[in-house]
Design a protein around this motif. Structure first.
Motif, PDB file in Angstrom:
ATOM      1  N   ARG A 293       3.701   5.065   9.462  1.00 23.07           N
ATOM      2  CA  ARG A 293       3.087   5.679   8.414  1.00 23.07           C
ATOM      3  C   ARG A 293       3.611   4.865   6.938  1.00 23.07           C
ATOM      4  O   ARG A 293       3.552   5.493   6.191  1.00 23.07           O
ATOM      5  N   CYS A 294       3.402   3.571   7.197  1.00 24.51           N
ATOM      6  CA  CYS A 294       3.755   2.831   5.834  1.00 24.51           C
ATOM      7  C   CYS A 294       2.419   2.795   5.048  1.00 24.51           C
ATOM      8  O   CYS A 294       1.437   3.103   5.278  1.00 24.51           O
ATOM      9  N   GLY A 295       2.716   2.541   3.478  1.00 25.23           N
ATOM     10  CA  GLY A 295       1.513   2.560   2.724  1.00 25.23           C
ATOM     11  C   GLY A 295       0.781   1.500   2.847  1.00 25.23           C
ATOM     12  O   GLY A 295       1.030   0.459   3.464  1.00 25.23           O
ATOM     13  N   GLY A 296      -0.567   1.640   2.349  1.00 28.85           N
ATOM     14  CA  GLY A 296      -1.479   0.750   2.616  1.00 28.85           C
ATOM     15  C   GLY A 296      -2.570   0.896   3.265  1.00 28.85           C
ATOM     16  O   GLY A 296      -3.508   0.216   3.462  1.00 28.85           O
ATOM     17  N   GLN A 297      -2.305   1.566   4.561  1.00 28.75           N
ATOM     18  CA  GLN A 297      -3.171   1.636   5.491  1.00 28.75           C
ATOM     19  C   GLN A 297      -4.647   2.190   5.176  1.00 28.75           C
ATOM     20  O   GLN A 297      -5.737   2.086   5.630  1.00 28.75           O
ATOM     21  N   GLY A 347       6.571  -2.911  16.027  1.00 29.37           N
ATOM     22  CA  GLY A 347       7.078  -1.517  16.152  1.00 29.37           C
ATOM     23  C   GLY A 347       7.382  -0.937  14.901  1.00 29.37           C
ATOM     24  O   GLY A 347       6.505  -1.013  13.704  1.00 29.37           O
ATOM     25  N   ARG A 348       8.888  -0.395  14.547  1.00 30.23           N
ATOM     26  CA  ARG A 348       9.178   0.479  13.295  1.00 30.23           C
ATOM     27  C   ARG A 348       8.774  -0.596  12.185  1.00 30.23           C
ATOM     28  O   ARG A 348       8.870   0.060  11.085  1.00 30.23           O
ATOM     29  N   SER A 349       8.901  -1.861  12.372  1.00 30.01           N
ATOM     30  CA  SER A 349       8.875  -2.856  10.933  1.00 30.01           C
ATOM     31  C   SER A 349       7.600  -2.936  10.703  1.00 30.01           C
ATOM     32  O   SER A 349       7.221  -3.972   9.496  1.00 30.01           O
ATOM     33  N   ALA A 350       6.558  -2.370  11.262  1.00 28.87           N
ATOM     34  CA  ALA A 350       5.193  -2.837  11.028  1.00 28.87           C
ATOM     35  C   ALA A 350       4.633  -2.427   9.704  1.00 28.87           C
ATOM     36  O   ALA A 350       4.961  -1.559   8.996  1.00 28.87           O
ATOM     37  N   THR A 351       4.044  -3.332   9.015  1.00 28.64           N
ATOM     38  CA  THR A 351       3.438  -2.969   7.609  1.00 28.64           C
ATOM     39  C   THR A 351       1.929  -3.300   7.766  1.00 28.64           C
ATOM     40  O   THR A 351       1.479  -3.934   8.557  1.00 28.64           O
ATOM     41  N   THR A 352       1.437  -2.930   6.407  1.00 27.24           N
ATOM     42  CA  THR A 352       0.053  -3.332   6.332  1.00 27.24           C
ATOM     43  C   THR A 352      -0.379  -4.489   6.306  1.00 27.24           C
ATOM     44  O   THR A 352      -1.413  -4.934   6.817  1.00 27.24           O
ATOM     45  N   THR A 353       0.387  -5.307   5.909  1.00 24.96           N
ATOM     46  CA  THR A 353       0.335  -6.762   5.932  1.00 24.96           C
ATOM     47  C   THR A 353       0.122  -7.301   7.350  1.00 24.96           C
ATOM     48  O   THR A 353      -0.995  -8.122   7.620  1.00 24.96           O
ATOM     49  N   ASP A 354       1.041  -6.813   8.541  1.00 22.38           N
ATOM     50  CA  ASP A 354       0.737  -6.963   9.872  1.00 22.38           C
ATOM     51  C   ASP A 354      -0.469  -6.499  10.281  1.00 22.38           C
ATOM     52  O   ASP A 354      -1.155  -7.284  11.034  1.00 22.38           O
ATOM     53  N   MET A 355      -0.986  -5.479   9.592  1.00 23.10           N
ATOM     54  CA  MET A 355      -2.030  -4.936  10.146  1.00 23.10           C
ATOM     55  C   MET A 355      -3.429  -5.656   9.824  1.00 23.10           C
ATOM     56  O   MET A 355      -4.499  -5.936  10.627  1.00 23.10           O
ATOM     57  N   ILE A 356      -3.278  -6.261   8.488  1.00 23.78           N
ATOM     58  CA  ILE A 356      -4.443  -7.062   8.059  1.00 23.78           C
ATOM     59  C   ILE A 356      -4.723  -8.280   8.765  1.00 23.78           C
ATOM     60  O   ILE A 356      -5.554  -8.920   8.951  1.00 23.78           O
ATOM     61  N   GLY A 357      -3.300  -8.959   9.342  1.00 24.23           N
ATOM     62  CA  GLY A 357      -3.477 -10.043   9.956  1.00 24.23           C
ATOM     63  C   GLY A 357      -3.888 -10.134  11.419  1.00 24.23           C
ATOM     64  O   GLY A 357      -4.240 -11.174  11.870  1.00 24.23           O
ATOM     65  N   VAL A 358      -4.148  -8.765  11.894  1.00 28.39           N
ATOM     66  CA  VAL A 358      -5.079  -8.481  13.242  1.00 28.39           C
ATOM     67  C   VAL A 358      -6.377  -7.942  12.831  1.00 28.39           C
ATOM     68  O   VAL A 358      -6.974  -7.695  13.978  1.00 28.39           O
ATOM     69  N   ILE A 359      -6.999  -8.203  11.779  1.00 26.32           N
ATOM     70  CA  ILE A 359      -8.117  -7.590  11.699  1.00 26.32           C
ATOM     71  C   ILE A 359      -9.302  -8.501  12.538  1.00 26.32           C
ATOM     72  O   ILE A 359      -9.946  -7.851  13.257  1.00 26.32           O
ATOM     73  N   HIS A 360      -9.233  -9.807  12.345  1.00 27.24           N
ATOM     74  CA  HIS A 360     -10.026 -10.745  12.950  1.00 27.24           C
ATOM     75  C   HIS A 360     -10.034 -10.528  14.537  1.00 27.24           C
ATOM     76  O   HIS A 360     -10.975 -10.203  15.204  1.00 27.24           O
TER      77      HIS A 360
END
Length: 373
Positions: A293-297, A347-360
């Motif tokens: 539940r990190c910010g930015g999603q 895992g627990r260290s996932a951030t929105t930056t990681d999520m943006i990195g897999v958009i493609h």
């Protein structure tokens, strides 16, 4: 065949008289080769919509367990229908000119996340209209974004007036702040966007302003609002005059009722399952997602949604449940898929930056079949 045949020592293969020990050794080698062949003989195939987490190992074979429902498959096809096919004849801007209105000294990440998500989802050009103090910071995040640090300046509305007619969709709210002077300015920008019939995504602090004045967006069916549990509870109190505790699993009828009370705009309630309703049609999106539940999603969702809204509005004939709901479902499914992939990797260290990195990767898996000619 997965086995490479072994070679006997030179001279042995031509020796006419083999001892019984050599014969037994050769027979043992053949048995081992047959065992390896049987282990490697099966292959598995995954489809474009299979989640990477759906692979299981059973009896030395890799098999796919598909859990996609007929309803989800139908919605995926409807989203694919609105995704424009890329051709060499397209010009810059045709796949979307998007603007994000938000960003102050305290909150610079939110507008960046929304803007870069719109761009990586497939928009061609993305603008960020922010306060003067946030401009240089957001510019430093990425050279891909067009940043206008004018939102709190006296000439800001004049510059916005020049750009607004060129835009295909706008996002209002990420990192906006809650001061009353900004409320008046955002209301003015919203009125101008509605007059130009531009699709609007209202998120984050924009929803706080909406709760104080629901009439500002009521009846504008080209708008999509994206409340989380707390923001939804606040809107229900303001619009329906009802006290409802925040919940990640609200009653779908309540989401539908809020959409109806706001004049049939589209509501995405973000939760354990995302609920999407325009008061006439209600859909849910439960695939993917993660416990992180990190910010930015929500900013990732809002930015990609603006791109999908443009595509849906440009489709020759968007099927039911209509362009706003189809676009909302498509963006929700993408955001949930990105969250799932990032959580699987980090895992627990996932951030929105990681999520943006897999958009493609996630967009391609869900929607990219035959979108290039």
């Amino acid at each position: 065949m997965c086995v490479t045949r072994g070679l006997l020592t030179r001279g042995q293969q031509f020796r006419r008289g083999m001892s019984s020990r050599e014969t037994n050794s050769r027979d043992g080698m053949e048995e081992r080769k047959i065992s390896v062949e049987s282990t490697c003989s099966s292959l598995s195939v995954t489809t474009a919509t299979d989640s990477p987490s759906k692979l299981v190992n059973t009896a030395n074979r890799v098999q796919k367990t598909s859990t996609i429902s007929a309803k989800e498959s139908d919605m995926l096809q409807k989203v694919k229908y609105i995704v424009p096919k890329l051709t060499s004849h397209m010009h810059k801007g045709q796949c979307g000119r998007i603007a994000v209105f938000g960003g102050c000294v305290l909150y610079t990440g939110a507008p960046y996340f929304a803007a870069i998500s719109a761009l990586k989802c497939g928009a061609d050009l993305v603008h960020v209209f922010c306060e003067k103090g946030a401009g240089s910071v957001i510019k430093g995040y990425s050279p891909e974004l067009i940043v206008h640090p004018v939102l709190d300046t006296e000439y800001g509305i004049e510059e916005i007036d020049q750009w607004l007619p060129r835009l295909h969709a706008v996002v209002l709210g990420p990192g906006l702040g809650r001061n009353q002077s900004m409320l008046g300015r955002i209301s003015l920008i919203m009125d101008k966007a509605k007059a130009l019939k531009i699709p609007i995504v209202l998120d984050a602090d924009g929803l706080w302003h909406l709760a104080t004045n629901p009439a500002m967006l009521k009846g504008y069916t080209q708008a999509v609002i994206t409340p989380n549990a707390m923001e939804f509870s606040r809107l229900v109190k303001s619009v329906l005059n009802r006290d409802v505790a925040p919940s990640v699993s609200p009653d779908p009828k309540l989401v539908e009722e809020l959409a109806q009370a706001l004049g049939n705009l589209t509501v995405i309630h973000k939760g354990a399952t995302d609920l999407i309703s325009n008061g006439k049609f209600t859909e849910d999106c439960s695939a993917g997602g993660s416990p992180r539940r990190c910010g930015g999603q929500g900013d990732l969702l809002a930015g990609s949604l603006a791109t999908f809204l443009h595509w849906a509005s440009m489709a020759e004939e968007c099927p039911d449940p209509g362009p706003e709901v189809v676009a909302a479902w498509g963006a929700a499914r993408l955001a949930r898929g990105c969250a799932e992939q990032a959580y699987t990797q980090c895992g627990r260290s996932a951030t929105t930056t990681d999520m943006i990195g897999v958009i493609h990767a996630e967009f391609s898996r869900l929607y990219e079949s035959e979108t290039f000619l």
